[in-house]
Design a protein around this motif. Sequence first.
Motif, PDB file in Angstrom:
ATOM      1  N   ASP A 150       6.409   2.832   5.887  1.00  0.00           N
ATOM      2  CA  ASP A 150       7.345   1.719   5.764  1.00  0.00           C
ATOM      3  C   ASP A 150       6.677   0.354   5.742  1.00  0.00           C
ATOM      4  OD1 ASP A 150       9.801   3.314   5.861  1.00  0.00           O
ATOM      5  OD2 ASP A 150       9.204   3.749   7.922  1.00  0.00           O
ATOM      6  N   LYS A 151       5.360   0.309   5.801  1.00  0.00           N
ATOM      7  CA  LYS A 151       4.667  -0.978   5.834  1.00  0.00           C
ATOM      8  C   LYS A 151       3.872  -1.176   4.544  1.00  0.00           C
ATOM      9  CE  LYS A 151       1.366  -3.785   8.454  1.00  0.00           C
ATOM     10  NZ  LYS A 151       0.349  -3.799   9.540  1.00  0.00           N
ATOM     11  N   PHE A 152       4.292  -2.159   3.777  1.00  0.00           N
ATOM     12  CA  PHE A 152       3.555  -2.503   2.556  1.00  0.00           C
ATOM     13  C   PHE A 152       3.818  -3.972   2.249  1.00  0.00           C
ATOM     14  CE2 PHE A 152       7.730  -1.119   1.153  1.00  0.00           C
ATOM     15  CZ  PHE A 152       8.089  -2.070   0.210  1.00  0.00           C
ATOM     16  N   GLU A 153       2.932  -4.565   1.481  1.00  0.00           N
ATOM     17  CA  GLU A 153       3.138  -5.948   1.066  1.00  0.00           C
ATOM     18  C   GLU A 153       2.529  -6.174  -0.315  1.00  0.00           C
ATOM     19  OE1 GLU A 153       0.915  -9.085   2.994  1.00  0.00           O
ATOM     20  OE2 GLU A 153      -0.498  -7.632   3.877  1.00  0.00           O
ATOM     21  N   ARG A 154       3.159  -7.076  -1.035  1.00  0.00           N
ATOM     22  CA  ARG A 154       2.621  -7.483  -2.329  1.00  0.00           C
ATOM     23  C   ARG A 154       1.557  -8.535  -2.056  1.00  0.00           C
ATOM     24  NH1 ARG A 154       3.081 -11.234  -6.546  1.00  0.00           N
ATOM     25  NH2 ARG A 154       3.168 -10.318  -8.647  1.00  0.00           N
ATOM     26  N   ILE A 155       0.305  -8.177  -2.285  1.00  0.00           N
ATOM     27  CA  ILE A 155      -0.791  -9.077  -1.942  1.00  0.00           C
ATOM     28  C   ILE A 155      -1.263  -9.896  -3.132  1.00  0.00           C
ATOM     29  CG2 ILE A 155      -1.599  -7.689  -0.002  1.00  0.00           C
ATOM     30  CD1 ILE A 155      -3.717  -6.488  -1.841  1.00  0.00           C
ATOM     31  N   GLY A 156      -0.743  -9.596  -4.302  1.00  0.00           N
ATOM     32  CA  GLY A 156      -1.152 -10.354  -5.473  1.00  0.00           C
ATOM     33  C   GLY A 156      -0.493  -9.837  -6.722  1.00  0.00           C
ATOM     34  N   GLY A 157      -0.855 -10.428  -7.846  1.00  0.00           N
ATOM     35  CA  GLY A 157      -0.295  -9.998  -9.119  1.00  0.00           C
ATOM     36  C   GLY A 157      -0.711 -10.937 -10.236  1.00  0.00           C
ATOM     37  N   SER A 158      -0.093 -10.745 -11.376  1.00  0.00           N
ATOM     38  CA  SER A 158      -0.431 -11.552 -12.535  1.00  0.00           C
ATOM     39  C   SER A 158       0.741 -11.536 -13.518  1.00  0.00           C
ATOM     40  CB  SER A 158      -1.691 -11.010 -13.219  1.00  0.00           C
ATOM     41  OG  SER A 158      -1.931 -11.659 -14.452  1.00  0.00           O
ATOM     42  N   SER A 159       0.876 -12.638 -14.246  1.00  0.00           N
ATOM     43  CA  SER A 159       1.892 -12.670 -15.299  1.00  0.00           C
ATOM     44  C   SER A 159       1.378 -12.039 -16.580  1.00  0.00           C
ATOM     45  CB  SER A 159       2.300 -14.123 -15.573  1.00  0.00           C
ATOM     46  OG  SER A 159       1.177 -14.873 -16.042  1.00  0.00           O
ATOM     47  N   ILE A 160       0.081 -11.705 -16.607  1.00  0.00           N
ATOM     48  CA  ILE A 160      -0.522 -11.091 -17.792  1.00  0.00           C
ATOM     49  C   ILE A 160      -0.504  -9.577 -17.600  1.00  0.00           C
ATOM     50  CG2 ILE A 160      -2.594 -10.935 -19.219  1.00  0.00           C
ATOM     51  CD1 ILE A 160      -3.329 -13.740 -18.244  1.00  0.00           C
ATOM     52  N   GLY A 161       0.470  -8.926 -18.173  1.00  0.00           N
ATOM     53  CA  GLY A 161       0.631  -7.494 -17.995  1.00  0.00           C
ATOM     54  C   GLY A 161       1.075  -6.806 -19.259  1.00  0.00           C
ATOM     55  N   GLY A 162       1.900  -5.776 -19.090  1.00  0.00           N
ATOM     56  CA  GLY A 162       2.370  -5.012 -20.239  1.00  0.00           C
ATOM     57  C   GLY A 162       3.220  -5.835 -21.179  1.00  0.00           C
ATOM     58  N   GLY A 163       4.015  -6.739 -20.623  1.00  0.00           N
ATOM     59  CA  GLY A 163       4.840  -7.599 -21.468  1.00  0.00           C
ATOM     60  C   GLY A 163       3.993  -8.507 -22.337  1.00  0.00           C
ATOM     61  N   THR A 164       2.859  -8.941 -21.780  1.00  0.00           N
ATOM     62  CA  THR A 164       1.932  -9.782 -22.544  1.00  0.00           C
ATOM     63  C   THR A 164       1.350  -9.003 -23.716  1.00  0.00           C
ATOM     64  OG1 THR A 164       1.333 -10.754 -20.407  1.00  0.00           O
ATOM     65  CG2 THR A 164      -0.004 -11.375 -22.298  1.00  0.00           C
ATOM     66  N   PHE A 165       0.936  -7.775 -23.452  1.00  0.00           N
ATOM     67  CA  PHE A 165       0.389  -6.924 -24.516  1.00  0.00           C
ATOM     68  C   PHE A 165       1.423  -6.699 -25.608  1.00  0.00           C
ATOM     69  CE2 PHE A 165      -0.120  -2.511 -26.139  1.00  0.00           C
ATOM     70  CZ  PHE A 165      -1.283  -2.710 -26.875  1.00  0.00           C
TER      71      PHE A 165
ATOM     72  N   GLY B  94       4.819  -7.772 -15.968  1.00  0.00           N
ATOM     73  CA  GLY B  94       3.671  -8.414 -15.347  1.00  0.00           C
ATOM     74  C   GLY B  94       2.948  -7.406 -14.485  1.00  0.00           C
ATOM     75  N   VAL B  95       2.190  -7.867 -13.522  1.00  0.00           N
ATOM     76  CA  VAL B  95       1.432  -6.969 -12.653  1.00  0.00           C
ATOM     77  C   VAL B  95       1.742  -7.301 -11.197  1.00  0.00           C
ATOM     78  CG1 VAL B  95      -0.862  -6.166 -11.978  1.00  0.00           C
ATOM     79  CG2 VAL B  95      -0.435  -6.847 -14.348  1.00  0.00           C
ATOM     80  N   SER B  96       2.068  -6.288 -10.419  1.00  0.00           N
ATOM     81  CA  SER B  96       2.202  -6.438  -8.971  1.00  0.00           C
ATOM     82  C   SER B  96       1.155  -5.568  -8.306  1.00  0.00           C
ATOM     83  CB  SER B  96       3.599  -6.014  -8.495  1.00  0.00           C
ATOM     84  OG  SER B  96       4.546  -7.012  -8.774  1.00  0.00           O
ATOM     85  N   ILE B  97       0.461  -6.130  -7.328  1.00  0.00           N
ATOM     86  CA  ILE B  97      -0.558  -5.392  -6.585  1.00  0.00           C
ATOM     87  C   ILE B  97      -0.078  -5.263  -5.151  1.00  0.00           C
ATOM     88  CG2 ILE B  97      -2.959  -5.360  -5.838  1.00  0.00           C
ATOM     89  CD1 ILE B  97      -3.662  -6.938  -8.338  1.00  0.00           C
ATOM     90  N   ILE B  98       0.153  -4.015  -4.727  1.00  0.00           N
ATOM     91  CA  ILE B  98       0.767  -3.755  -3.424  1.00  0.00           C
ATOM     92  C   ILE B  98      -0.209  -2.990  -2.536  1.00  0.00           C
ATOM     93  CG2 ILE B  98       2.764  -2.764  -2.237  1.00  0.00           C
ATOM     94  CD1 ILE B  98       3.145  -2.916  -5.868  1.00  0.00           C
ATOM     95  N   LYS B  99      -0.385  -3.482  -1.340  1.00  0.00           N
ATOM     96  CA  LYS B  99      -1.195  -2.789  -0.331  1.00  0.00           C
ATOM     97  C   LYS B  99      -0.243  -1.996   0.557  1.00  0.00           C
ATOM     98  CE  LYS B  99      -4.583  -3.685   3.369  1.00  0.00           C
ATOM     99  NZ  LYS B  99      -3.841  -3.466   4.626  1.00  0.00           N
ATOM    100  N   VAL B 100      -0.466  -0.671   0.607  1.00  0.00           N
ATOM    101  CA  VAL B 100       0.417   0.218   1.359  1.00  0.00           C
ATOM    102  C   VAL B 100      -0.337   0.734   2.585  1.00  0.00           C
ATOM    103  CG1 VAL B 100       1.901   2.253   1.246  1.00  0.00           C
ATOM    104  CG2 VAL B 100       1.493   0.904  -0.821  1.00  0.00           C
ATOM    105  N   ASP B 101       0.174   0.408   3.768  1.00  0.00           N
ATOM    106  CA  ASP B 101      -0.494   0.772   5.022  1.00  0.00           C
ATOM    107  C   ASP B 101       0.131   1.969   5.720  1.00  0.00           C
ATOM    108  OD1 ASP B 101      -2.569  -1.321   5.307  1.00  0.00           O
ATOM    109  OD2 ASP B 101      -0.852  -2.675   5.318  1.00  0.00           O
TER     110      ASP B 101
END
Length: 788
Positions: free
Chosen positions: A203-218, A193-200
Amino acid sequence: MAELDRVDRRSHSMDKSITLPPDEIFRNLENAKRFAIDIGGSLTKLAYYSTVQHKVAKVRSFDHTAKEAASDKLYEISVQEEITARLHFIKFENAYIETCLDFVKDHLVNTDTKLIKATGGGAHKFKDLIEKKLGLKVDKEDEMTCLIRGCNFVLRNIPHEAFVYAKHADSEFRFQNTHPDIFPYLLVNIGSGVSIIKVDSEDKFERIGGSSIGGGTFWGLGALLTKTKRFDELLQLASKGQHTSVDMLVKDIYGGSYGSLGLTGDLIASSFGKSATADTEFSKEDMAKSLLHMISNDIGQLACLYAKLHSLTRVYFGGFFIRGHPVTMHTITYSINFFTKGEVQALFLRHEGYLGAIGAFLKGAEEDNPNQYSWGENYAGSSGLMSVSPDLNPMQRARSGTFDMLEMDRLERKLVNLPLLQDPSSYIPDTVDLTEDPLAREYWLYCFEDALDGVVKRAVASQPDIPEAVERAEKFRQKFRHKLQTLRQQPFAYGSLTVRSLLDTREHCLNEFNFPDPYSKIKQRENDVALRYYQKAVQSLDSLGWEEKQFALVRGVLAGNVFDWGAKAVSDVLESDPEFGFEQAKRQLEERPWLVDSYDQWLERLKGPPHKCAVFFVDNSGMDIILGVMPFVRELLCRGTEVVLASNSSPALNDVTNGELQILTETIAAMDPVIQAGLKEDRLVLVQTGSSSPCLDLGRLDKVLTMVVRDRKADLVVIEGMGRAIHTNYFARLSCESLKMAVIKNLWLAERLGGKLFSVVFKYEVPPPPATTTPTAMTEEEIAVFTI
């Protein structure tokens, strides 16, 4: 995210019997200290830390008051053993994991390591095998944390890590200069799938979004549509397909563009839209291409929305879906450009596949705090970025990628930006990118190959009492020639190909075979000769009128710069005519007006108040530093200007090192009261740059040097020599006055710049007024100088 290349063993017919040469793969295992491993669905990445014993050149001054005074030499250079740290990263297919673990076990000698850090979706699957083979306890680390730590590490330590992919450009890779502050950024990790991570921060980061439509879908939908089970084969089909046969375009609906909405006729209106009404069969290639566009566009739009929501312009893409494949990089790039109207670029990473392993290693090495050091890529032991040509079939691609290596050496000092850079974020050290200039690239590759015999000869001569030096020199020849052949085929292998990177690659290869200072004997001899003429040269200068003296001082620096053993035109003269001296060098210089000539402006500036502090980045040993630079420095001291002499930390060609410069300066001080007073009153200081290159990267300097520059409020930077002022830093913009001086000692380059052999570049620059906030644009003349 777990990798998604789960290899179908029945269709994977590659030969699993391999031989692992210890001098090429898993190097220095006998001194390995700790391990980490990242196991995905098809690829394993092993990381380990080792201590490397290699030879270094040490300078020791003779005590001329003791019995050693019988020697007529000023100092001696001894080759000693030194232990440094190195990080090793090896990537290979899971099919070889058992063979590789056996190899590691058989060669593991001096380690007291009890555990191995592990990450990746396959870490659990292979846990028992690893513990059985290596006798190490597997300690699993969080996959996302490892990924981010690895990404931070490569962005911080590898200048040309990130690149933009441009499919139809002369150079498909356009490497980006890493911003001094790498944070914040967005990492789009495309696995199953897709994970979208904001890196500040580190040691500070968070997963702010994503999608189940990713490489596995392709992969999954692609397998259903084409009956193709292997991921690489699916991409190969896509690279040959035409998505317009399957997709419904805007023009298919409206007969052309939809002007009021700003939609061109070639835009996809509906993915797979034509399949609902067409009676014809669609080819596997066309369906794979349509599917790739559909998923890439979806991911690209999602990434753009999150980037805009969080006001981020740096967006890096990674994960198995990317993995260096040209088709995926191209479609992602197109999608990002479309949705952001070119405001955001899709950035990819050279070492994206290693991020998890690097992060896992860093987690296990926290007690050593590896982030307190700077690290540099060792070109001699790294395989570099491979070609991603879509014409390479999947089995060739898999075989060529069977083993991939990255080595990074720990540097003695923390490297940071020169605080006087006008805009560190836009600073690019190199003047010409050879990946984008085929003519220059072919010339310089030929030039380095042509000079190889001479380098081998001098390497052997530098160790006359060591019989096996000849054998090591021959190994160096083979290694460096192979690197040149690789760079001919893949000029992007180690980032932007430049004269600097070619010089650094050669130095890395020399050090790899224990030739730390091939020019040591030459430097020693030329320093001894030049010192005999120093007092006479100074007396001659002091007898001149003020204005005549200033010109003579500049000519002296330029004449000294002629003595460059890295330039074949000069080395041929010096070898054929040992009596070639300082006065002959002056006569070689072109008369004014010079090729680049700001001398009149410099002279006017000297009529004004003295500079507070000048930082002088010096070049060669011998005539250059002693008869050229030192009289110039002496004049600055007499004007009331403090001087910081910045020289290489380690040898490169015949450049003077900090250790040599300390001895030379003390010797000159004994015969010159001005230099002696400068040292005694702390108005003349010698600091190393942290570099071992004939060129100069002002973005990676010894932190101590930058602190000295800041504390002394330096207001003049002097950069001397072809490597430091022409091949690098010709376009560098500084926030203080700068002086760049060099003699062009290469006929091809001189003619390309519109000059002749021994043409002079004397470039005095004054920064824009403080109110100007944007860097000054290059003039048309400057740009034209380095283009045909």
